[in-house]
Design a protein around this motif. Structure first.
Motif, short mmCIF file in Angstrom:
data_model
loop_
_atom_site.label_atom_id
_atom_site.label_comp_id
_atom_site.label_asym_id
_atom_site.label_seq_id
_atom_site.Cartn_x
_atom_site.Cartn_y
_atom_site.Cartn_z
N PRO A 181 84.69 9.85 26.92
CA PRO A 181 85.36 10.89 26.15
C PRO A 181 84.61 11.29 24.88
CG PRO A 181 86.37 8.79 25.65
CD PRO A 181 85.26 8.52 26.63
N TYR A 182 83.34 10.81 24.76
CA TYR A 182 82.62 11.04 23.50
C TYR A 182 81.18 11.51 23.75
CZ TYR A 182 86.23 7.80 21.76
OH TYR A 182 87.41 7.16 21.48
N PHE A 183 80.72 12.32 22.82
CA PHE A 183 79.29 12.46 22.59
C PHE A 183 78.93 11.38 21.56
CE2 PHE A 183 80.23 16.95 23.71
CZ PHE A 183 79.36 17.09 24.76
N VAL A 184 77.79 10.76 21.70
CA VAL A 184 77.42 9.70 20.76
C VAL A 184 76.07 10.04 20.14
CG1 VAL A 184 76.39 8.31 22.61
CG2 VAL A 184 77.04 7.22 20.44
N GLU A 185 75.94 9.78 18.86
CA GLU A 185 74.68 10.00 18.15
C GLU A 185 74.47 8.85 17.16
OE1 GLU A 185 72.40 13.37 15.39
OE2 GLU A 185 74.51 13.64 15.96
N ILE A 186 73.25 8.36 17.12
CA ILE A 186 72.91 7.30 16.17
C ILE A 186 72.45 7.95 14.87
CG2 ILE A 186 71.31 5.42 15.66
CD1 ILE A 186 71.34 4.73 18.61
N VAL A 187 73.08 7.58 13.76
CA VAL A 187 72.74 8.17 12.46
C VAL A 187 72.53 7.03 11.45
CG1 VAL A 187 73.98 10.31 12.90
CG2 VAL A 187 75.18 8.40 11.80
N ASN A 188 71.86 7.41 10.38
CA ASN A 188 71.63 6.48 9.25
C ASN A 188 70.96 5.18 9.68
OD1 ASN A 188 72.91 8.37 7.54
ND2 ASN A 188 74.92 7.47 7.95
N TYR A 189 69.98 5.29 10.53
CA TYR A 189 69.29 4.07 10.98
C TYR A 189 68.38 3.55 9.88
CZ TYR A 189 66.28 0.93 13.59
OH TYR A 189 65.59 -0.17 14.03
N GLN A 367 76.42 5.56 27.67
CA GLN A 367 77.55 6.32 27.14
C GLN A 367 78.62 5.37 26.60
OE1 GLN A 367 77.45 9.93 27.30
NE2 GLN A 367 75.34 9.26 27.70
N VAL A 368 79.28 5.80 25.54
CA VAL A 368 80.33 5.00 24.92
C VAL A 368 81.68 5.34 25.56
CG1 VAL A 368 81.59 4.52 22.79
CG2 VAL A 368 79.10 4.78 22.74
N LEU A 369 82.35 4.30 26.03
CA LEU A 369 83.67 4.49 26.62
C LEU A 369 84.77 4.28 25.59
CD1 LEU A 369 83.15 2.58 30.00
CD2 LEU A 369 82.89 5.02 29.54
N SER A 370 84.55 3.35 24.66
CA SER A 370 85.57 3.10 23.64
C SER A 370 84.97 2.29 22.50
CB SER A 370 86.77 2.33 24.23
OG SER A 370 86.37 1.03 24.63
N GLN A 371 85.65 2.31 21.36
CA GLN A 371 85.32 1.46 20.23
C GLN A 371 86.63 1.03 19.57
OE1 GLN A 371 83.39 3.23 16.88
NE2 GLN A 371 84.87 4.89 16.67
#
Length: 401
Positions: A181-189, A367-371
């Motif tokens: 249910p998400y688009f995921v992006e890595i930020v502030n690495y 892909q991320v399914l949940s957090q």
């Protein structure tokens, strides 16, 4: 027409002296030969002619002949010009047309080098409708088959059509088992300490897709050795019970081409010699003379056949339950991983889950399914979550659920 078979060393001989030492395949006495593949049908549509040159086994890529002049001439004075289409890698008729009964057709080619080639005259065979296309559960241990067979029945009461070739288009529905249910992006690495944030944006899950696969190979039969002029229970396509294409819903469009005896004989010999997927596969084990010749040099080898054929088609749909099968496995093995962002050490004999999470999302597109609030993430391979990763979510116009 008597088909002249010239077994020549166009390609390679693999010498097998021992199973422990590898040997490279080498091309012996290579000849660059024009390859022609074309079937003009009685459908009104842009017709297609495919041209290429043979290639060596060391460099097996198809060498397309894209700068030729291609014309189909009819005995009633109609000339149909063809132009190169980059997207299709073929010559496509400038205007749609269809083959007509009682008309002879000839394919004429002028290569980029100025060589002229022409086919023998061919005419349209009679049209015969397919009676049935149907799936049937089969278990045949002798043939190592356990699944479903798509069969064809055809009968010609006029006794005029005896040679048949089949092609098919498979279309199947895909439902991703773990839609994200998400688009995921890595930020502030931060490369110094390996910290980062995962930015999740809600989206509509892309879980339903449709894929289409076109047949390859030569599938044909004849009724000449039967008491009745009919095709009965002819197997066109076999699907193993574990084939993921029938996991949800499956459709097949079967096309039946009525052939001349010359065309049938040509493809039969090609199939027996090499069982190749296509004339343009470049993997012929020898040379089979078709109905194309060089005008200047009749002894020049030309591979392929120009065919005119009547065509009928039928589409069927079925689900695995319809043929008594259990649900097949998905296209890939899906493994849902649970990784803790806060676990960033290997001191506890446990992998650095923060680093693993970064690697899988950044470089493997997981892909991320949940957090949850403790930053524990459930992730899965993209093929298991977003079906557009390997298919399309555009529903075909013909599709029926």
């Amino acid at each position: 027409m008597k088909t002249n078979i010239l077994f020549t060393a166009l390609f390679a001989i693999l010498l097998q002296y021992a199973c422990t030492e590898p040997y490279e395949i080498e091309t012996v006495d290579f000849e660059s030969v024009l390859v022609v593949e074309s079937t003009i049908t009685d459908e009104i549509k842009p017709q297609i002619v495919r041209l290429s040159k043979t290639s060596t086994l060391e460099n097996p890529a198809i060498i397309y002949e894209s700068s030729a002049t291609v014309v189909v001439n009819s005995s009633v004075g109609n000339n149909f010009n063809f132009s190169w289409n980059n997207e299709m890698a073929a010559y496509v008729s400038d205007v749609p047309f269809k083959a007509e009964p009682n008309v002879n057709y000839t394919l004429n080619i002028i290569s980029a080098e100025g060589k002229r080639y022409t086919s023998s005259q061919v005419s349209l065979p009679p049209k015969v409708e397919m009676d049935q296309v149907y799936p049937e559960r089969i278990t045949d241990p002798t043939a190592n088959k356990d699944g479903v067979q798509v069969l064809v029945n055809t009968e010609d009461p006029t006794d005029n059509a005896k040679y048949f070739r089949y092609e098919y288009e498979e279309t199947y529905k895909i439902v991703a088992p773990y839609p994200s249910p998400y688009f995921v992006e890595i930020v502030n690495y931060n490369s110094s300490n390996g910290t980062y944030q995962l930015e999740l944006t809600p989206r509509q899950p892309e879980e339903i897709c449709y894929s289409t696969v076109y047949s390859t190979g030569i599938v044909q039969t004849s009724s000449t050795e039967l008491n009745e002029n009919r095709v009965f229970r002819f197997p066109v396509k076999y699907l193993a019970k574990t084939d993921a294409k029938i996991q949800t819903r499956y459709s097949i469009l079967v096309k039946q081409f009525v052939q001349s005896v010359e065309a049938f004989t040509f493809y039969k010999i090609v199939q027996e010699l090499g069982s190749v997927e296509s004339l343009l596969s470049q993997s012929q084990p020898g040379y089979v003379a078709g109905n194309m010749v060089s005008e200047a040099n009749p002894n020049e080898k030309v591979l392929g056949f120009f065919e005119v054929s009547s065509i009928t088609s039928k589409r069927i749909y079925f689900n695995y339950e319809d043929v008594g099968l259990e649900k097949p496995p998905y296209f890939v093995d899906c493994e849902v991983l649970t990784l803790d962002y806060n676990d960033a050490t290997i001191m506890d004999d446990d992998p650095d889950e923060r680093a693993a999470l970064y690697q899988l999302i950044m470089y493997s597109d997981y892909q991320v399914l949940s957090q949850n609030s403790r930053l524990i993430y459930r992730i899965v391979q993209p093929e298991c979550s977003v079906c557009t990763y390997f298919s399309t979510n555009v529903r075909p116009d013909f599709w029926e659920d």
